[in-house]
Design a protein around this motif. Structure first.
Motif, PDB file in Angstrom:
ATOM      1  N   UNK A 699      36.210  47.009  32.499  1.00 57.21           N
ATOM      2  CA  UNK A 699      34.857  46.383  32.656  1.00 57.21           C
ATOM      3  C   UNK A 699      35.086  45.318  33.824  1.00 57.21           C
ATOM      4  N   UNK A 700      35.126  45.420  35.174  1.00 57.56           N
ATOM      5  CA  UNK A 700      35.146  44.437  35.835  1.00 57.56           C
ATOM      6  C   UNK A 700      33.931  43.629  36.015  1.00 57.56           C
ATOM      7  N   UNK A 701      34.074  42.231  36.185  1.00 57.96           N
ATOM      8  CA  UNK A 701      33.048  41.190  36.258  1.00 57.96           C
ATOM      9  C   UNK A 701      33.394  40.217  37.467  1.00 57.96           C
ATOM     10  N   UNK A 702      32.418  39.827  38.028  1.00 58.95           N
ATOM     11  CA  UNK A 702      32.825  38.949  39.113  1.00 58.95           C
ATOM     12  C   UNK A 702      33.406  37.860  38.728  1.00 58.95           C
ATOM     13  N   UNK A 703      32.768  36.943  37.818  1.00 57.47           N
ATOM     14  CA  UNK A 703      33.386  35.640  37.211  1.00 57.47           C
ATOM     15  C   UNK A 703      34.624  35.812  36.647  1.00 57.47           C
ATOM     16  N   UNK A 704      34.989  36.971  36.120  1.00 60.61           N
ATOM     17  CA  UNK A 704      36.300  37.285  35.594  1.00 60.61           C
ATOM     18  C   UNK A 704      37.346  37.360  36.518  1.00 60.61           C
ATOM     19  N   UNK A 705      36.799  38.231  37.613  1.00 64.22           N
ATOM     20  CA  UNK A 705      37.738  38.448  38.703  1.00 64.22           C
ATOM     21  C   UNK A 705      38.099  37.367  39.410  1.00 64.22           C
ATOM     22  N   UNK A 706      37.021  36.379  39.882  1.00 60.74           N
ATOM     23  CA  UNK A 706      37.114  35.133  40.572  1.00 60.74           C
ATOM     24  C   UNK A 706      38.256  34.271  39.501  1.00 60.74           C
ATOM     25  N   UNK A 707      37.867  34.159  38.292  1.00 62.41           N
ATOM     26  CA  UNK A 707      38.787  33.152  37.557  1.00 62.41           C
ATOM     27  C   UNK A 707      40.252  33.879  37.466  1.00 62.41           C
ATOM     28  N   UNK A 708      40.473  35.193  37.520  1.00 59.42           N
ATOM     29  CA  UNK A 708      41.834  35.622  37.484  1.00 59.42           C
ATOM     30  C   UNK A 708      42.617  35.258  38.873  1.00 59.42           C
ATOM     31  N   UNK A 709      41.897  35.362  39.846  1.00 62.35           N
ATOM     32  CA  UNK A 709      42.494  35.219  41.185  1.00 62.35           C
ATOM     33  C   UNK A 709      43.125  33.562  41.229  1.00 62.35           C
ATOM     34  N   UNK A 710      42.095  32.793  40.609  1.00 62.28           N
ATOM     35  CA  UNK A 710      42.390  31.438  40.723  1.00 62.28           C
ATOM     36  C   UNK A 710      43.342  30.985  39.791  1.00 62.28           C
ATOM     37  N   UNK A 711      43.530  31.613  38.509  1.00 58.82           N
ATOM     38  CA  UNK A 711      44.556  31.531  37.565  1.00 58.82           C
ATOM     39  C   UNK A 711      45.932  31.842  37.948  1.00 58.82           C
ATOM     40  N   UNK A 712      45.823  32.895  38.991  1.00 56.93           N
ATOM     41  CA  UNK A 712      47.309  33.566  39.426  1.00 56.93           C
ATOM     42  C   UNK A 712      48.035  32.348  40.207  1.00 56.93           C
TER      43      UNK A 712
END
Length: 978
Positions: A699-712
């Protein structure tokens, strides 16, 4: 030819001598000079006596020879068969023999020179035998002479010494006779005693024999010199059935039956020849020798019989070993008699070695540690003597597939052990296989007695590679395996797979395992436990276990405050134990999307904007605000709390979870393609995933995806790659590939483009991503590279510059230099030594040249109009430095390509060199080496090195030269004309 009488023979001899004298023929004199040592006549006469005794019809109990050394003559006496007329005619005729039926070339008369050897010391030998009393003149003529008798001997040969022999010569001759090698008597069947008498000495050589069978006996060789008696005992093996194929071998033994190597071994053909043996035994064979009997020719065309005798000798060796084993007269010292390095080995020893190889491979002729004779293929040699005490027969069978260890009695003969290992494939019982067996055989240690462990730990202290961290990935390493005997006599591991302590030294409690107290008190065991890193049980650890045992949900705040206090007041090693124990204790108050609950620290997160966004709509556990409040009340700042919680296992970012993965065999083969490794004994694949990633993919969500890229961005790059580790018995290799979560992030549609469409990012330009991804910062190079995204908005030059900066090959100071100094499109950087200490030691210059490096360097230059190498390589760069230096000083000149001299205020020599790149050699003109060796000049030298690949100059001051040359390989260029 009609048989003639002795009287007729004498008349013919007179005529022949007169004719030879008239013609100038000197046959007899020439033959008498064939021997390099005139002493050999004694051996010839002893051989004649042996033949006479063998020919005698009435056998005596003892065959005897007596030699008297007089000032004017030598008397040689024996009790063999007396001379016949035919014998007398034979010794006065060339190329004649009476040895019918005895065709051996070594018997007198075959060449007509056996007896003729006496003419080296006498002109008129006398024969007194039975009724015959003659002297021989002119080598051939028999003349009757006054009779000489001895009641004990029927044959006397008198040798009147030549009048022209000096006293010194005679003394040396008699000394040689008195030092007659006694070993010859072992190989004579008839003569049992030789006595030599002179005015100064009485020398007796005798031989007593104890026969076991027709081919095997024990012989005592006794020598008595002026009453001084010495004895040597030999095991004697012979094959005398065929007179022209006689062979024999003698092995000296001591009174305990141990074999004694001969100090100087020569081949015997009745008497010692000059063929020196590599092996340290006595051998005899009826070899065909050279006429002087000193050498043994081995020629398949002319002396094929000698090769046949070699075969017989080899067969006799095999028979001897078999006989000695059956009669229990064989010991490990037998193998000390032989040379095992096989370098420059003589032909006889080589043949014997081949025979020994057959015996070693096919006979039970080696002794095991249990004192039993076994085949070579059923034995192994222990790499370490500790194994002898650690392993029983069943263990040896299970670990090495052998019946027993080779007896330690052989260990003193290192060359023999090495020969067995290299040539005959004797297996080595290696320590690595033993350790591997400990690690992988569940019941092995459980069945061992207590005493075993004391030896084991002492053994392990001698071999750190079997347990240290450096070799932890090797197939044999025990670091994380169960092999420590604990207080309950159970086998435990000292460390977990994460290298955390599992056992301690001290007083055990309910939840704390400790080393068995008896072992902990043993000095050698204690030494190993210390080396291994097993910790003493500290009071803090006891306190920790009490806190854990007494924990309940009502006292959780007190529990955590005490754990905090305990942690910050403990040493690092104890802190690791606290972390290891607490991370899995369900004691941390947490909240999830539903309610409040207690969880293990390893299951929880420290809340942050990004981690909460990424884990939204999951059952992730976050630490409760109540924890922060409790610590705050005790004046513990939130930042210290967060650090403490992280060290207890609470995640403050993405939770990377390792797991053991499987990949298809074909993929493994592709990864191993460039590595040549046979017999892989162990392999493992460590991969990584991110907790919560599956939820985002579902269940992709934009805010979750953005947060993941920054956490990486905060994830260590080492987790971006999975590792495939594979091992053989000799080495370990590792290949990497994209980890599980990187593959999914590249290929799954969990990112959003500008139009909020779901996309997979591999090969996608980052400019196509939604603007939210760039709200706080641009994705870093490591993320773009890991996810294989594109960044097309940068020009190619910009990409190169950014890559150089990221690779730390370019910095702002360098960019400033480029802007201020346009030095022929290159820059100068001060060389800084790795160490601040640049002691003025003697420069150690390596002048070896690598042809490939040299040719590759030449290819950097296009101008071939220069006259020599120095000009060819260095002219352009010399001009560059010259122009730069001239800006500050006019008193300067170019001496030659690569060498500039500055004259004011002090004379300074500047040298120019080049290097293809930072990894290859440095090229300098040969003039530098000349001046550097002059101390007064060397103090004022500066060097500029041009790095061709990076287009950068290195300036090296005089105080830094030692450091520079210590870390680089130097090639000096002579002025060779092109």
């Amino acid at each position: 030819m009609a048989k003639i009488s002795l009287k007729e023979h004498i008349e013919q001899s007179k005529i022949a001598v007169a004719a030879n004298f008239a013609k100038g023929n000197r046959h007899g004199q020439i033959l008498s000079m064939l021997y390099s040592d005139p002493f050999h006549f004694i051996e010839e006469l002893i051989q004649n006596a042996e033949d006479a005794l063998e020919r005698k019809k009435t056998k005596l109990e003892i065959g005897s020879v007596k030699i008297i050394l007089n000032e004017k003559y030598i008397d040689f006496m024996h009790n063999g068969d007396i001379f016949t007329e035919e014998d007398l005619m034979s010794i006065t005729t060339f190329a004649n023999t009476t040895k019918k039926g005895l065709p051996n070339i070594n018997q007198i008369g075959k060449f007509g020179i056996g007896f003729k050897s006496v003419y080296g010391i006498t002109n008129a030998p006398e024969i007194h035998s039975g009724i015959h009393h003659y002297k021989i003149s002119d080598f051939e003529v028999l003349e009757e002479t006054e009779a000489i008798y001895n009641s004990d001997f029927q044959t006397i040969i008198r040798l009147p010494l030549k009048e022209n022999l000096s006293k010194n010569y005679i003394q040396e001759l008699y000394n040689n006779i008195l030092n007659l090698d006694p070993a010859f008597i072992l190989f004579l069947n008839q003569i049992s005693q030789v006595e030599i008498i002179s005015q100064e000495a009485n020398y007796i050589i005798s031989n007593n024999e104890e026969k076991f069978d027709s081919n095997f006996s024990k012989k005592n060789l006794i020598t008595t010199y002026n009453g001084n008696r010495k004895e040597k005992e030999y095991l004697f093996f012979s094959n005398f059935k065929q007179k022209n194929k006689k062979t024999a071998i003698a092995f000296e033994i001591d009174k305990y039956g141990n074999f004694i190597p001969e100090k100087n071994s020569f081949a015997y053909s009745f008497f010692k020849t000059k063929l020196k043996l590599s092996h340290h035994i006595l051998i005899h064979a009826s070899f065909t020798t050279t006429p002087n009997r000193e050498n043994i020719p081995f020629d398949k065309e002319f002396t094929p019989e000698n090769f046949e005798l070699l075969k017989n000798l080899a067969a006799l060796v095999q028979k001897a070993i078999s006989t000695m084993i059956s009669k229990k007269m064989f010991s490990h010292t037998f193998w000390n008699l032989f040379t095992w390095d096989n370098e420059n080995i003589d032909i006889i020893s080589e043949k014997i070695t081949n025979s020994l190889n057959y015996v070693l491979e096919n006979n039970k002729c080696l002794i095991g540690y249990s004192k039993k004779h076994l085949l070579l293929k059923n034995l192994c040699v222990a790499e370490d003597d500790y194994l002898l005490d650690l392993l029983k027969k069943n263990d040896i069978k299970n670990i090495y597939n052998r019946e027993d260890f080779l007896s330690t009695d052989y260990y003193e003969n290192e060359n023999f052990i090495l020969y067995l290992q290299k040539k005959l494939k004797l297996k080595t019982a290696d320590i690595e296989s033993f350790a591997y067996h400990i690690a992988n055989s569940k019941d092995f240690l459980n069945k061992k007695p207590f005493s075993f462990f004391k030896i084991l730990y002492d053994f392990l202290s001698k071999h750190p590679k079997l347990w240290d961290k450096q070799h932890e990935n090797r197939y044999y390493n025990l670091r994380y395996k169960a092999f420590i005997l604990d207080h309950n006599k159970n086998i435990s591991a000292a460390f977990s797979q994460e290298n955390k302590p599992e056992i301690f030294i001290g007083k055990p409690s309910k939840d704390i395992k400790c080393v068995h107290p008896t072992l902990a008190k043993d000095e050698k065991c204690s030494n190993f436990f210390s080396m291994f890193g097993i910790l003493q049980l500290s009071p803090q650890i006891n306190t920790l276990h009490k806190l854990i045992n007494n924990f309940n949900e009502k006292n959780w705040t007190t529990f955590w405050l005490k754990i905090y206090d305990l942690y910050i007041n403990s040493e690092n090693s104890t802190q690791e134990i606290i972390h290891d124990k607490i991370k899995n204790v369900k004691s941390l108050l947490c909240v999830n999307s539903k309610n409040e609950t207690f969880a293990k620290p390893a299951e929880a997160y420290i809340p942050s904007e990004n981690i909460c966004a990424f884990l939204n709509n999951t059952n992730a556990l976050f630490i409760s605000e109540k924890i922060k409040n409790a610590f705050s009340k005790n004046e513990i700042p939130i930042n210290k709390l967060n650090v403490f919680l992280k060290e207890m296992g609470v995640a403050d970012g993405l939770k990377i979870t390792p797991f053991q993965a499987n990949i298809p065999e074909e993929e493994k083969q592709n990864l191993r393609a460039e590595i040549n490794m046979q017999n892989i004994v162990k392999e493992s694949i460590t991969d990584y995933t991110i907790e919560g990633l599956e939820r985002l993919i579902e269940k992709p969500k934009l805010d979750s995806s953005v947060a993941l890229l920054q956490l990486l961005e905060n994830v260590d790059e080492k987790f971006f790659s999975a590792s495939y580790i594979f091992e053989s018995y000799t080495r370990t290799e590792t290949k990497t590939f994209d980890s599980n979560f990187i593959k999914k992030l590249k290929n799954e549609k969990c990112f959003f483009d500008k139009n909020l469409n779901l996309i997979s990012v591999e090969a996608v330009d980052i400019s196509n991503l939604h603007a939210e991804y760039f709200k706080n910062h641009m994705p870093s190079k490591k993320i773009i590279h890991a996810l294989k995204m594109q960044d097309s908005e940068l020009s190619e030059d910009e990409r190169i510059i950014i890559n150089k900066i990221r690779e730390k090959k370019l910095s702002i100071p360098i960019i400033n230099i480029i802007e201020k100094n346009n030095l022929d499109n290159s820059i100068i950087i001060k060389y800084k030594p790795q160490s601040a200490q640049t002691e003025a030691k003697q420069l150690n210059l390596n002048t070896d040249i690598d042809a490939n490096v040299f040719s590759n360097t030449i290819n950097y230059f296009a101008n071939s109009n220069m006259l020599n190498w120095e000009s060819y390589l260095l002219s352009e760069k010399t001009e560059c430095i010259y122009r730069n230096l001239k800006k500050a000083n006019d008193d300067i000149k170019i001496c030659q390509a690569g060498h500039i001299k500055i004259f004011n205020p002090n004379e300074v020599n500047v040298f120019i060199g080049i290097m293809p790149n930072s990894l290859e050699s440095v090229f300098l003109p040969n003039k530098f080496l000349e001046l550097w060796q002059k101390k007064e000049v060397a103090e004022n030298i500066i060097v500029y090195i041009f790095n061709i690949q990076d287009n950068i100059w290195l300036e090296i001051d005089k105080q830094d030269l030692n450091s520079f040359f210590k870390n680089n390989k130097i090639i000096f260029l002579n002025s060779i004309i092109l």
